[in-house]
Design a protein around this motif. Structure first.
Motif: not given
Length: 283
Positions: A177-184, A188-190, A215-225, A254-259
């Motif tokens: 659990g050390v990752a922050d949204p920026t690193l995620i 993942l984007s790279l 979650v939002r950081a991962g989705v924004k990076a294009g992750c779908r799993r 909840e987060t994904m459905e809100l988005d």
């Protein structure tokens, strides 16, 4: 399309008191009703290492897979475990924990990274012959507590090696659990841009209040799993002593459905699964 991988195996494996086989099966059967893409239901590993999972084959025999939409994933730590899992046609995926941390690889599978890569190659070959798919988890993929070398470039080197072996699904794991949204997002984007033919997943552990932004950081990076566990139960018993829970599936949903993301889950059955989780994990 978002793929949610529900991980009762990860939620249960570190619990000292043995959970009755029938209870495990009943819980997983309820999860199968929800419509998750995949259920990480058990593991074929040494019962001395993970006593809680010693009944995985028995649990499998009690699952009602008739009309089940979800696929089944089992974790293995060596070739012998993979061979055992191959005997069960119901299992679609084998998951193998490969670490970018030498210390954690030794702790988790009692092998070096070099040995683990050889094991990955052997399991990948077995999967191709037997018609199964290998999911390789890059544990400590966002950093480690041991002082071992870490960088996004190191992760890319591991992905390159796995690509050469023909691995098609790689789940980058934040084991402690050390990752922050920026690193995620950046990591993942790279990888997603560099290896568009590989399906990348995120197996993140998190404090409850940080789940949505991760979650939002991962989705924004294009992750779908994304991997998760109801109510955030569980964590890796081989990791740092201060365990951080799994990503709570209900918060991710909840987060994904809100988005505005469509998940195609049966909400009624999901509610029943949440109730059953209270019984399984708080007897």
């Amino acid at each position: 399309m978002i793929k949610l991988i529900e991980c009762p195996r990860d939620a249960m494996q570190g619990i000292p008191k043995f959970i009755d086989t029938a209870i495990k099966a009943a819980y997983i059967n309820q999860l199968l009703e929800v419509g998750f893409d995949t259920i990480d239901f058990g593991s074929f590993v040494s019962p001395k290492a993970i006593p809680q999972m010693r009944d995985t084959a028995e649990v499998l025999s009690l699952l009602d897979l008739h009309n089940a939409k979800s696929k089944l994933l089992a974790i293995v730590a060596n070739v012998r475990g993979a061979e055992d899992a191959m005997d069960f046609p119901e299992i679609d995926y084998l998951g193998f924990p490969l670490s970018v941390s030498e210390t954690f690889q030794q702790r988790n599978t009692n092998a070096s990274i070099a040995q683990a890569l050889t094991t990955v190659e052997e399991i990948q070959n077995l999967c191709e012959v037997k018609g199964k798919t290998l999911v390789t988890y890059l544990s400590m993929g966002f950093g480690n507590p041991y002082g071992d070398a870490y960088s996004p470039e190191l992760v890319a080197e591991f992905v390159e090696k796995l690509d050469q072996l023909g691995v098609k699904i790689i789940s980058i794991s934040d084991t402690i659990g050390v990752a922050d949204p920026t690193l995620i997002n950046s990591l993942l984007s790279l990888q997603i841009a560099a290896f568009p033919h590989i399906e990348f997943g995120a197996h993140l552990h998190s404090k409850p209040q940080e789940i949505a932004e991760k979650v939002r950081a991962g989705v924004k990076a294009g992750c779908r799993r994304f991997d998760g566990a109801l109510k955030g139960y569980g964590g890796c018993p081989m990791a740092d002593d201060e365990l951080v829970g799994n990503m709570a599936t209900e918060v991710m949903i909840e987060t994904m459905e809100l988005d505005g993301l469509e998940l195609n889950l049966n909400k009624l059955e999901f509610g029943e699964a949440m109730k059953l989780a209270n019984f399984v994990f708080n007897p």
